[in-house]
Enzyme design. Structure first.
Site, PDB file in Angstrom:
ATOM      1  N   ILE A 137       0.920  -1.060  -0.153  1.00 58.86           N
ATOM      2  CA  ILE A 137      -0.206  -0.025   0.254  1.00 58.86           C
ATOM      3  C   ILE A 137       1.588   1.386  -0.099  1.00 58.86           C
ATOM      4  CG2 ILE A 137      -1.609  -1.410   1.010  1.00 58.86           C
ATOM      5  CD1 ILE A 137      -1.641   0.055   3.953  1.00 58.86           C
ATOM      6  N   ASP A 138       0.317   2.523  -0.478  1.00 53.96           N
ATOM      7  CA  ASP A 138       1.458   3.318  -0.819  1.00 53.96           C
ATOM      8  C   ASP A 138       2.049   3.814   0.988  1.00 53.96           C
ATOM      9  OD1 ASP A 138       0.585   3.589  -3.409  1.00 53.96           O
ATOM     10  OD2 ASP A 138      -1.114   4.992  -3.128  1.00 53.96           O
ATOM     11  N   LYS A 139       2.498   4.787   0.633  1.00 51.65           N
ATOM     12  CA  LYS A 139       3.137   5.614   1.743  1.00 51.65           C
ATOM     13  C   LYS A 139       2.755   6.106   2.701  1.00 51.65           C
ATOM     14  CE  LYS A 139       6.792   9.013   2.815  1.00 51.65           C
ATOM     15  NZ  LYS A 139       7.018  10.265   2.867  1.00 51.65           N
ATOM     16  N   ARG A 237      -7.556   6.017  -5.731  1.00 48.38           N
ATOM     17  CA  ARG A 237      -6.638   7.351  -6.419  1.00 48.38           C
ATOM     18  C   ARG A 237      -7.349   7.544  -7.180  1.00 48.38           C
ATOM     19  NH1 ARG A 237      -0.566   7.140  -4.190  1.00 48.38           N
ATOM     20  NH2 ARG A 237      -1.485   9.600  -4.512  1.00 48.38           N
TER      21      ARG A 237
END
Length: 303
Positions: A137-139, A237
């Site tokens: 998962i993204d930062k 997103r």
């Protein structure tokens, strides 16, 4: 290095070499064996072959097991929020702002550094910098991740992702008031030709499907739950921007004027999968981070 020899039996005639070798030892996953074949560690009658080689009766397979590569990544005590752990799997609740795995030139402060402190065994399929990492998962996205502690578990968990049987539900706050209660976004995602650091919906992209439902509506914002059918980079997103409701706080895909949240309001709150050893379905839930709860309270007051 350990060397193992094996003679192909009659009932294995015409079988693929990667399948036959992975059946010799339980811990030798097919992915790992394919890697060995590619690197020349597996030979047939002293000759190198490809993974799709069809074996003949009496073929002598020589497997030279390479020494495990030592990790260059240092363990760090990061007080990780581990929600579940056994001999095969770890489920961890990643905080916002933490990168999942190291990259060249950036070897500290990542989830992998913390996992290496907490867990002595992690699968090696993804190499030195991403041990155990099955998905990311993204930062600036918080929430649940499953991590494999051995190669066999890694392969089985990846197969579930490919088969789209893993449950992954996210909570997000988006710009705009979504008029419909639920929907499905089926739009292929690929690299943005104008910005190589960004993804976008493109005709020749990879298949990407996101299901969403509206949980609440506020003035100028909506609270939504998104369920991933596929797992493309930045999928939620990109998809929410594509339908005109970009994530609040998103510096890459959000509008120029957005909320100052130091990253998108997105949390991976529900994760479910079939345990690679017991075949039992397991599901985990992680509560929203305090920052998102505070934002929701503010939005409720603005209605």
């Amino acid at each position: 290095m350990e060397v193992v020899q094996y003679i192909v039996k009659e009932d294995e005639k015409s079988g693929r070499i990667d399948k036959i070798v992975s059946g010799i030892e339980k811990e030798w996953s097919r992915t790992l064996v394919q890697q060995w074949i590619k690197e020349g560690h597996v030979k047939v009658n002293d000759s190198a072959v490809k993974s799709n080689y069809k074996c003949a009766i009496g073929d002598v397979l020589t497997i030279t097991i390479p020494e495990p590569e030592e990790l260059d990544v240092e363990p760090e005590d990061m007080n990780l929020d581990i929600r579940y752990e056994d001999q095969d799997v770890v489920v961890v609740n990643k905080p916002k702002g933490m990168v999942v795995h190291p990259a060249p030139g950036h070897y500290s402060g990542t989830l992998v550094n913390g996992l290496m402190h907490e867990c002595k065994d992690l699968s090696g399929i993804n190499g030195v910098l991403r041990p155990g990492i099955v998905h990311r998962i993204d930062k600036d996205t918080s929430g649940l991740l499953m991590v494999a502690k051995n190669d066999l578990s890694h392969e089985k968990l990846v197969n579930q992702l490919v088969a789209k049987t893993v449950t992954r539900r996210y909570t997000a706050i988006v710009h705009g008031v979504i008029p419909h209660d639920h929907g499905t976004i089926d739009a292929p995602i690929g690299r943005d030709t104008k910005d190589r650091q960004s993804m976008t919906v493109v005709d020749n992209g990879k298949n990407a499907v996101t299901h969403f439902k509206v949980l609440d509506r506020y003035k100028d914002f909506s609270l939504v739950e998104c369920e991933l059918e596929t797992g493309r980079t930045h999928q939620i997103r990109v998809h929410m921007k594509y339908i005109g409701f970009p994530l609040a706080g998103d510096p890459k895909y959000g509008p120029r004027k957005t909320l100052d949240l130091n990253g998108q309001a997105l949390h991976a709150g529900v994760l479910g999968f079939i345990h690679p050893r017991t075949d039992e379905y397991m599901e985990f839930t992680a509560e929203l981070p305090e920052e998102m709860n505070q934002l929701i309270s503010q939005l409720e007051k603005s209605r």
